[in-house]
Design a protein around this motif. Structure first.
Motif, mmCIF file in Angstrom:
data_model
loop_
_atom_site.group_PDB
_atom_site.id
_atom_site.type_symbol
_atom_site.label_atom_id
_atom_site.label_comp_id
_atom_site.label_asym_id
_atom_site.label_seq_id
_atom_site.Cartn_x
_atom_site.Cartn_y
_atom_site.Cartn_z
ATOM 1 N N MET A 176 18.396 61.245 -46.994
ATOM 2 C CA MET A 176 18.815 60.523 -45.800
ATOM 3 C C MET A 176 19.355 59.166 -46.216
ATOM 4 S SD MET A 176 16.853 59.599 -42.222
ATOM 5 C CE MET A 176 15.589 58.529 -42.929
ATOM 6 N N ARG A 177 20.615 58.916 -45.883
ATOM 7 C CA ARG A 177 21.244 57.631 -46.201
ATOM 8 C C ARG A 177 21.092 56.684 -45.016
ATOM 9 N NH1 ARG A 177 24.778 57.188 -50.322
ATOM 10 N NH2 ARG A 177 26.197 55.814 -49.182
ATOM 11 N N VAL A 178 20.718 55.464 -45.310
ATOM 12 C CA VAL A 178 20.574 54.416 -44.301
ATOM 13 C C VAL A 178 21.647 53.369 -44.566
ATOM 14 C CG1 VAL A 178 19.046 52.712 -43.250
ATOM 15 C CG2 VAL A 178 18.091 54.829 -44.213
ATOM 16 N N ASN A 179 22.490 53.135 -43.569
ATOM 17 C CA ASN A 179 23.592 52.185 -43.729
ATOM 18 C C ASN A 179 23.450 51.047 -42.730
ATOM 19 O OD1 ASN A 179 26.535 51.502 -42.361
ATOM 20 N ND2 ASN A 179 26.601 51.497 -44.575
ATOM 21 N N LEU A 180 23.687 49.828 -43.196
ATOM 22 C CA LEU A 180 23.773 48.649 -42.343
ATOM 23 C C LEU A 180 25.170 48.067 -42.500
ATOM 24 C CD1 LEU A 180 22.454 46.397 -40.543
ATOM 25 C CD2 LEU A 180 22.019 45.188 -42.685
ATOM 26 N N SER A 181 25.895 47.979 -41.400
ATOM 27 C CA SER A 181 27.215 47.358 -41.428
ATOM 28 C C SER A 181 27.248 46.248 -40.383
ATOM 29 C CB SER A 181 28.317 48.389 -41.153
ATOM 30 O OG SER A 181 28.123 49.002 -39.889
ATOM 31 N N TRP A 182 28.079 45.260 -40.623
ATOM 32 C CA TRP A 182 28.078 44.098 -39.733
ATOM 33 C C TRP A 182 29.415 43.386 -39.764
ATOM 34 C CZ3 TRP A 182 25.842 44.255 -44.531
ATOM 35 C CH2 TRP A 182 26.274 43.328 -45.469
ATOM 36 N N GLN A 183 29.633 42.570 -38.754
ATOM 37 C CA GLN A 183 30.775 41.674 -38.729
ATOM 38 C C GLN A 183 30.427 40.458 -37.886
ATOM 39 O OE1 GLN A 183 34.220 43.355 -36.807
ATOM 40 N NE2 GLN A 183 32.989 44.455 -35.307
ATOM 41 N N VAL A 184 31.125 39.369 -38.134
ATOM 42 C CA VAL A 184 30.916 38.127 -37.388
ATOM 43 C C VAL A 184 31.700 38.214 -36.091
ATOM 44 C CG1 VAL A 184 31.180 35.618 -37.417
ATOM 45 C CG2 VAL A 184 30.604 36.845 -39.528
ATOM 46 N N SER A 196 18.858 55.070 -49.778
ATOM 47 C CA SER A 196 18.629 56.499 -49.582
ATOM 48 C C SER A 196 17.142 56.792 -49.633
ATOM 49 C CB SER A 196 19.356 57.305 -50.659
ATOM 50 O OG SER A 196 20.747 57.057 -50.617
ATOM 51 N N ILE A 197 16.702 57.758 -48.829
ATOM 52 C CA ILE A 197 15.308 58.197 -48.788
ATOM 53 C C ILE A 197 15.292 59.698 -49.046
ATOM 54 C CG2 ILE A 197 13.214 58.362 -47.389
ATOM 55 C CD1 ILE A 197 14.218 55.993 -45.756
ATOM 56 N N ASN A 198 14.471 60.128 -49.998
ATOM 57 C CA ASN A 198 14.381 61.534 -50.361
ATOM 58 C C ASN A 198 13.365 62.214 -49.447
ATOM 59 O OD1 ASN A 198 14.138 64.042 -51.516
ATOM 60 N ND2 ASN A 198 14.113 63.287 -53.620
ATOM 61 N N PRO A 256 20.729 61.850 -42.009
ATOM 62 C CA PRO A 256 20.069 62.888 -42.782
ATOM 63 C C PRO A 256 21.097 63.855 -43.382
ATOM 64 C CG PRO A 256 19.109 62.682 -40.581
ATOM 65 C CD PRO A 256 20.383 61.919 -40.588
ATOM 66 N N GLN A 257 20.740 64.423 -44.528
ATOM 67 C CA GLN A 257 21.627 65.417 -45.127
ATOM 68 C C GLN A 257 21.789 66.613 -44.204
ATOM 69 O OE1 GLN A 257 20.812 66.175 -49.265
ATOM 70 N NE2 GLN A 257 21.643 68.231 -49.160
ATOM 71 N N ASN A 258 20.713 66.934 -43.488
ATOM 72 C CA ASN A 258 20.758 68.008 -42.491
ATOM 73 C C ASN A 258 20.315 67.409 -41.159
ATOM 74 O OD1 ASN A 258 21.126 70.220 -44.542
ATOM 75 N ND2 ASN A 258 19.132 69.456 -45.185
ATOM 76 N N GLY A 259 21.003 67.740 -40.080
ATOM 77 C CA GLY A 259 20.592 67.217 -38.789
ATOM 78 C C GLY A 259 21.509 66.141 -38.283
ATOM 79 N N ALA A 260 21.213 65.693 -37.076
ATOM 80 C CA ALA A 260 22.081 64.762 -36.371
ATOM 81 C C ALA A 260 21.982 63.353 -36.943
ATOM 82 C CB ALA A 260 21.718 64.739 -34.887
ATOM 83 N N ALA A 261 23.110 62.651 -36.938
ATOM 84 C CA ALA A 261 23.118 61.244 -37.302
ATOM 85 C C ALA A 261 22.391 60.427 -36.235
ATOM 86 C CB ALA A 261 24.550 60.749 -37.450
ATOM 87 N N ILE A 262 21.712 59.381 -36.670
ATOM 88 C CA ILE A 262 20.961 58.499 -35.765
ATOM 89 C C ILE A 262 21.529 57.093 -35.933
ATOM 90 C CG2 ILE A 262 18.684 57.563 -35.211
ATOM 91 C CD1 ILE A 262 17.559 60.082 -36.711
#
Length: 426
Positions: free
Chosen positions: A241-249, A322-324, A358-364
């Motif tokens: 499962m990849r966790v992404n943080l994106s931002w802008q001013v 990433s979380i295994n 998650p590699q499988n399942g819906a994006a959150i």
């Protein structure tokens, strides 16, 4: 220089990043990138569709990397390892879908192909004629005489991601309609009983293989009113499962200074650090962060790995860890949080979005909302192992460290981790 529609260029790099981008503006629909691996114009199975709910192809050739933000822009990115594309795959279609509007409302839509190793631009196509389309094929990577090329396409669909996917052979999960009430048939005449006879039982047929589940196109957005989701119920409790943080001013500079009578100073590049506090089921606790080079590990404890440290602030990919989930039974709880390393005194005047893929399942995904306090550390999400499930809870909790207390220690106090902390640096 942008390509003309229908033009093609050779792609000699063994691996590429395919970047969809557009200008951020009020009322712009969300745009999602996807890829379809085709043989004779169709997918071989639903597994050949790579998008936010199915983020990696089984071959390892194509991966959905997710969103990022820059100054006034948003990107969604795919990675393609051309050397790993299976021999019977002839084309990789690069598509986009609009959520909450159409592509006529998406300014500056483009697709770029970049050399994954050097970052050099190989090809670029700018879409300029979109109107009511809700899905778009922007381009395709295809084989020609053993070599790869990229062609700009610019073909739109008014039926959204579902229409595009089904056109290439994907079976899509649709809401079931209630069956119409049946009119009872008139009773059949009663026949005379037949004389008894013996019919030998037919041999039992082997059990049929279960049909693969259709692809789910829905995403999960957590809110203050509905902050929790089960990974098991979403089918996303295995793999990476990849966790992404994106931002802008924000363009208009307001922030908590308007309420507290102070100004939020931003200077130079804004550097946010994505971090995670973890507690394993054997009682071990720790932190994954760039400070002290504590980047963690994916295939051994703590089964959490920080991809790197984005020191540019709001780059194309933001911060990722990433979380295994294959080792979820060894994780008791995880707090994902973010700190300001430099470039600002507070999260005020930042728009930040968190995506758990998650590699499988819906994006959150969820947004952090507006910060109204002088906060330098924010708890993003809490992942809890209940024994039978993994729950993800939106926190979006802005914390204000006391004088002399580090952001990490502030998170520790708030969630009762009880660790000893020493100063660290990058």
């Amino acid at each position: 220089m942008s390509m003309l529609k229908g033009a093609n260029v050779p792609v000699s790099a063994p691996g590429v990043r395919v970047e969809l981008g557009w200008r951020s503006a009020p009322g712009t629909p969300d745009v999602d990138a996807s890829a379809l691996l085709l043989k004779a114009g169709k997918v071989r199975s639903d597994a050949d569709f790579v998008f936010y709910n199915q983020a990696a192809h089984a071959s390892g050739a194509v991966r959905y990397d997710g969103k990022g933000t820059g100054p006034g822009t948003v990107t969604d990115t795919l990675s393609v390892d051309l050397a790993r594309v299976e021999a019977d795959i002839e084309r990789i279609v690069v598509a986009a879908s609009a959520d909450g509007g159409n592509f006529g409302q998406v300014p500056g839509l483009y697709v770029r192909v970049l050399d994954a190793a050097s970052g050099a631009e190989i090809a670029r196509y700018d879409s300029q004629d979109a109107t009511v389309e809700t899905a778009f094929v922007l381009g395709e990577l295809y084989r020609r005489q053993g070599a790869w090329k990229f062609r700009s396409v610019g073909q739109g669909y008014s039926s959204g991601l579902e229409g595009l996917a089904t056109d290439f052979g994907i079976s899509v999960d649709e809401p079931q309609q209630a069956a119409a009430p049946m009119t009872p048939a008139p009773p059949a005449p009663v026949a005379a009983p037949a004389p008894p006879s013996y019919t030998p039982p037919a041999p039992a047929a082997p059990p049929a293989a279960p049909a693969p589940a259709p692809v789910r196109l829905s995403k999960v957005t957590l809110t203050k009113e509905a902050p929790t989701v089960s990974l098991s119920k979403q089918g996303g409790n295995s793999g990476e499962m990849r966790v992404n943080l994106s931002w802008q001013v924000r363009k208009q500079f307001k922030g908590w200074g308007a309420k507290l009578g102070r100004a939020v100073a931003m200077h130079g590049d804004l550097d946010l650090d994505l971090c995670a506090l973890y507690e394993l089921t054997d009682g071990r606790k720790g932190v994954v962060q760039a400070l002290g080079n504590a980047f963690g590990a994916l295939h051994q404890p703590p089964f959490i790995h920080l991809d790197g440290d984005d020191r540019t602030g709001g780059s194309a990919n933001g911060e990722n860890l990433s979380i295994n989930l294959d080792h979820k039974n060894q994780l008791r709880r995880v707090v994902i949080f973010v700190t300001i390393y430099e470039g600002a005194r507070s999260f005020a005047d930042l728009d930040a979005t968190v995506t758990l893929q998650p590699q499988n399942g819906a994006a959150i995904d969820f947004s952090l909302g507006e910060c109204t306090v002088p906060s330098t550390v924010c708890a993003l999400a809490l992942i809890t192992n209940t024994g039978s499930d993994l729950l993800v809870q939106r926190e979006a909790r802005f914390l204000v460290p006391e004088r002399g207390v580090s952001p990490q220690r502030t998170i520790d106090y708030a969630y009762g981790w009880g660790m000893n902390w020493t100063p660290g640096r990058k």
